[in-house]
Design a protein around this motif. Structure first.
Motif, PDB file in Angstrom:
ATOM      1  N   ASP A 181       4.486  -0.523  -3.552  1.00 45.28           N
ATOM      2  CA  ASP A 181       3.616   0.538  -3.008  1.00 45.28           C
ATOM      3  C   ASP A 181       3.960   0.747  -1.664  1.00 45.28           C
ATOM      4  O   ASP A 181       3.810   0.134  -0.934  1.00 45.28           O
ATOM      5  CB  ASP A 181       1.943  -0.167  -2.740  1.00 45.28           C
ATOM      6  CG  ASP A 181       1.134   0.765  -2.229  1.00 45.28           C
ATOM      7  OD1 ASP A 181       1.329   2.008  -2.370  1.00 45.28           O
ATOM      8  OD2 ASP A 181      -0.137   0.214  -1.875  1.00 45.28           O
ATOM      9  N   ILE A 182       4.748   1.976  -1.580  1.00 42.10           N
ATOM     10  CA  ILE A 182       5.350   2.542  -0.518  1.00 42.10           C
ATOM     11  C   ILE A 182       5.160   4.038  -0.284  1.00 42.10           C
ATOM     12  O   ILE A 182       5.145   4.628  -1.286  1.00 42.10           O
ATOM     13  CB  ILE A 182       6.902   2.059  -0.774  1.00 42.10           C
ATOM     14  CG1 ILE A 182       7.731   2.404   0.590  1.00 42.10           C
ATOM     15  CG2 ILE A 182       7.565   3.032  -1.966  1.00 42.10           C
ATOM     16  CD1 ILE A 182       9.077   2.046   0.590  1.00 42.10           C
ATOM     17  N   THR A 183       4.956   4.304   0.849  1.00 44.27           N
ATOM     18  CA  THR A 183       4.828   5.909   1.206  1.00 44.27           C
ATOM     19  C   THR A 183       6.248   6.223   1.841  1.00 44.27           C
ATOM     20  O   THR A 183       6.546   5.477   2.749  1.00 44.27           O
ATOM     21  CB  THR A 183       3.619   6.002   2.094  1.00 44.27           C
ATOM     22  OG1 THR A 183       2.410   5.755   1.576  1.00 44.27           O
ATOM     23  CG2 THR A 183       3.701   7.447   2.644  1.00 44.27           C
ATOM     24  N   ASP A 203       7.482   9.473  -8.520  1.00 44.20           N
ATOM     25  CA  ASP A 203       5.864   8.821  -8.304  1.00 44.20           C
ATOM     26  C   ASP A 203       5.343   8.477  -7.248  1.00 44.20           C
ATOM     27  O   ASP A 203       4.219   8.084  -7.173  1.00 44.20           O
ATOM     28  CB  ASP A 203       5.701   7.965  -9.598  1.00 44.20           C
ATOM     29  CG  ASP A 203       6.247   8.500 -10.943  1.00 44.20           C
ATOM     30  OD1 ASP A 203       6.106   9.602 -11.287  1.00 44.20           O
ATOM     31  OD2 ASP A 203       6.639   7.422 -11.760  1.00 44.20           O
ATOM     32  N   LYS A 204       6.308   8.523  -6.304  1.00 37.98           N
ATOM     33  CA  LYS A 204       5.754   8.064  -4.735  1.00 37.98           C
ATOM     34  C   LYS A 204       5.246   9.106  -3.958  1.00 37.98           C
ATOM     35  O   LYS A 204       5.508  10.363  -4.252  1.00 37.98           O
ATOM     36  CB  LYS A 204       6.773   7.288  -3.978  1.00 37.98           C
ATOM     37  CG  LYS A 204       7.681   6.131  -5.002  1.00 37.98           C
ATOM     38  CD  LYS A 204       6.750   4.824  -5.318  1.00 37.98           C
ATOM     39  CE  LYS A 204       7.510   3.743  -5.985  1.00 37.98           C
ATOM     40  NZ  LYS A 204       6.693   2.836  -6.275  1.00 37.98           N
ATOM     41  N   ARG A 205       4.490   8.641  -3.286  1.00 35.00           N
ATOM     42  CA  ARG A 205       3.699   9.712  -1.930  1.00 35.00           C
ATOM     43  C   ARG A 205       5.033  10.038  -1.094  1.00 35.00           C
ATOM     44  O   ARG A 205       5.471   9.138  -0.836  1.00 35.00           O
ATOM     45  CB  ARG A 205       2.652   9.097  -1.399  1.00 35.00           C
ATOM     46  CG  ARG A 205       2.105   9.928  -0.137  1.00 35.00           C
ATOM     47  CD  ARG A 205       0.836   9.406   0.391  1.00 35.00           C
ATOM     48  NE  ARG A 205       0.497   9.989   1.731  1.00 35.00           N
ATOM     49  CZ  ARG A 205      -0.749   9.536   2.533  1.00 35.00           C
ATOM     50  NH1 ARG A 205      -1.309   8.581   2.163  1.00 35.00           N
ATOM     51  NH2 ARG A 205      -0.875  10.541   3.499  1.00 35.00           N
ATOM     52  N   ILE A 206       5.126  11.281  -0.936  1.00 32.94           N
ATOM     53  CA  ILE A 206       6.048  11.758   0.032  1.00 32.94           C
ATOM     54  C   ILE A 206       5.588  12.716   1.142  1.00 32.94           C
ATOM     55  O   ILE A 206       5.152  13.666   0.583  1.00 32.94           O
ATOM     56  CB  ILE A 206       7.358  12.405  -0.806  1.00 32.94           C
ATOM     57  CG1 ILE A 206       8.088  11.343  -1.839  1.00 32.94           C
ATOM     58  CG2 ILE A 206       8.353  12.842   0.242  1.00 32.94           C
ATOM     59  CD1 ILE A 206       8.945  11.972  -2.597  1.00 32.94           C
ATOM     60  N   GLU A 207       5.723  12.381   2.446  1.00 36.61           N
ATOM     61  CA  GLU A 207       5.214  13.304   3.365  1.00 36.61           C
ATOM     62  C   GLU A 207       6.387  13.877   4.212  1.00 36.61           C
ATOM     63  O   GLU A 207       7.406  13.240   4.256  1.00 36.61           O
ATOM     64  CB  GLU A 207       4.382  12.417   4.416  1.00 36.61           C
ATOM     65  CG  GLU A 207       3.054  11.894   3.663  1.00 36.61           C
ATOM     66  CD  GLU A 207       2.024  13.018   3.440  1.00 36.61           C
ATOM     67  OE1 GLU A 207       2.053  14.073   3.956  1.00 36.61           O
ATOM     68  OE2 GLU A 207       1.239  12.726   2.427  1.00 36.61           O
ATOM     69  N   VAL A 208       6.205  15.101   4.806  1.00 31.59           N
ATOM     70  CA  VAL A 208       7.204  15.404   5.714  1.00 31.59           C
ATOM     71  C   VAL A 208       6.646  15.531   7.097  1.00 31.59           C
ATOM     72  O   VAL A 208       5.781  16.049   7.460  1.00 31.59           O
ATOM     73  CB  VAL A 208       7.410  16.975   5.111  1.00 31.59           C
ATOM     74  CG1 VAL A 208       8.441  17.691   6.201  1.00 31.59           C
ATOM     75  CG2 VAL A 208       7.989  17.062   3.739  1.00 31.59           C
TER      76      VAL A 208
END
Length: 423
Positions: A181-183, A203-208
């Protein structure tokens, strides 16, 4: 909120400097932020590193052992390639610190074993400073897209075998991080898209969140004064180029810069323009750049860098790949327009013909055209300078970056706490 940044180094290298800046920005907000590093160069008491010389010696020895399997690939490229297969002591150190959230950064150079991530119990955020997280060992892919599958037949290893060591690294990551569980946080939209297209992080959450900088330290300084400090001529247009290993790291594009400058020289104005380089000492056999060239050596502090940017009329960043491009954002903050290729992370920093020039990717002729376009009109140069500073003040302040990270950390912690309440 107790935040722990895990990074190979605190201030040595571009990724480390970006991490240390974020660490400072969070501290300025009144948050409890610490760094856990393998190599400490600062005197900051909030940076935790091995104090016993034995452990420091072991860390250096690990680098030698880390690279041993790569000796099987005798013709491999000299670009950084890390397997991260040796054990580490990070999990018990993190447990002792007991943070509320862990922010991973550049953790290569035999610092963190791939399998260690799954041993960390706190919420995980990983700031990507390059492509290593989703490749089979390389940090810069050079256009290879095999990370979208399972690596193997690695061009950087000069390997034709699908089951080579890059595939082995990819397999270890896939197995260890499958249920992690990693962002992920990317400093640029380009790197975020690469991560989204990867088989490991799709499939991971990726923010900029762009890298921030202190816009009070990096600000326009009187050009006459800045040139005086660096012993540079007052009556010339100055072209600046700089990076860590500026002339030796192929990814920084010196091999493209040289012919572009030679072309510009042949087009005229040879006596009106001079070149300034930082991040490299003057070599014994100086390359012909078409113009008189000044070498500033290695600039490691903010004041030296800010005055170098302010002394110049234009900054050149001819890199092949940049996850973000901190020299470009630093230059803009100092009111210096930037010429770069219209590719990778630099597209987020430079707005074409507004605060610089984005040349067609890796077309030397257009890069030379961009330099001339910036310099040939004094009124235009002043406008570019104004909008360069305006962009930096709007999008890259350290305070803005720190607030974005704090909001993300708080959201992730809340999600985990709610999850624990319902289990």
């Amino acid at each position: 909120m107790k935040i722990l940044h895990v990074s190979t180094s605190d201030i040595s290298g571009g990724a480390a400097r970006a991490t240390y800046r974020l660490h400072g920005g969070l501290q300025n907000m009144g948050l409890d932020s610490q760094m856990l590093v393998q190599e400490k160069s600062s005197h900051d008491q909030t940076v935790i590193a091995p104090r016993i010389r034995l452990f420091q010696g072991i860390a250096k020895a690990k680098l030698t052992f880390e690279a041993l399997p790569l000796k099987l690939y005798r013709h491999r490229k000299s670009t950084p390639f890390f397997l991260q297969w040796l054990p580490d002591r990070i999990a018990p150190q993190v447990a002792k610190i007991n943070p509320d959230v862990i922010n991973l950064h550049w953790v290569s150079a035999a610092f963190m074993q791939i399998e260690t991530l799954a041993k960390l119990k706190q919420p995980l955020v990983w700031t990507l400073h390059d492509m290593w997280g989703f490749t089979g060992g390389c940090h810069v892919t050079g256009g290879c897209d095999r990370y979208q599958l399972s690596c193997g037949a690695c061009p950087q290893l000069y390997s034709n075998t699908d089951k080579d060591i890059s595939h082995w690294v990819w397999q270890r990551k896939s197995k260890a991080w499958k249920n992690l569980d990693i962002t992920l946080v990317s400093p640029s939209h380009w790197l975020a898209q690469c991560a989204r297209s990867s088989s490991l992080f799709q499939d991971k959450r990726i923010e900029v969140i762009p890298h921030g900088l202190d816009t009070q330290k990096y600000r326009p300084i009187n050009q006459h004064f800045a040139r005086e400090i660096h012993n540079l001529p007052q009556d010339k247009k100055l072209i600046l180029f700089g990076a860590i290993q500026a002339t030796s790291d192929i990814n920084k594009g010196f091999h493209l810069l040289q012919p572009a400058l030679q072309q510009l020289s042949k087009a005229g104005q040879k006596d009106d323009i001079e070149v300034v380089i930082f991040g490299a000492n003057k070599p014994e056999n100086t390359p012909d750049l078409g113009f008189r060239t000044h070498y500033l050596g290695y600039l490691n502090d903010d004041i030296s860098l800010a005055t170098a940017y302010s002394a110049a009329d234009v900054m050149l960043v001819p890199s092949l790949q940049e996850s973000f491009g901190q020299t470009a954002s630093e230059a803009l903050a100092c009111g210096t327009p930037v010429v770069a290729f219209n590719a990778t992370g630099l597209k987020d920093i430079i707005d074409h013909q507004q605060n610089g020039y984005l040349a067609q990717p890796y077309v030397v002729d257009d890069f030379a055209t961009g330099i001339a376009w910036v310099l040939e009109n004094e009124h235009r140069l002043q406008k570019l300078s104004f909008y360069a500073r305006e962009k930096a003040e709007r999008e890259f302040p350290l305070e803005l970056q720190a607030h974005r990270y704090h909001s993300l950390f708080q959201e992730i912690i809340n999600i985990q706490n709610n999850s624990l309440l319902h289990t």
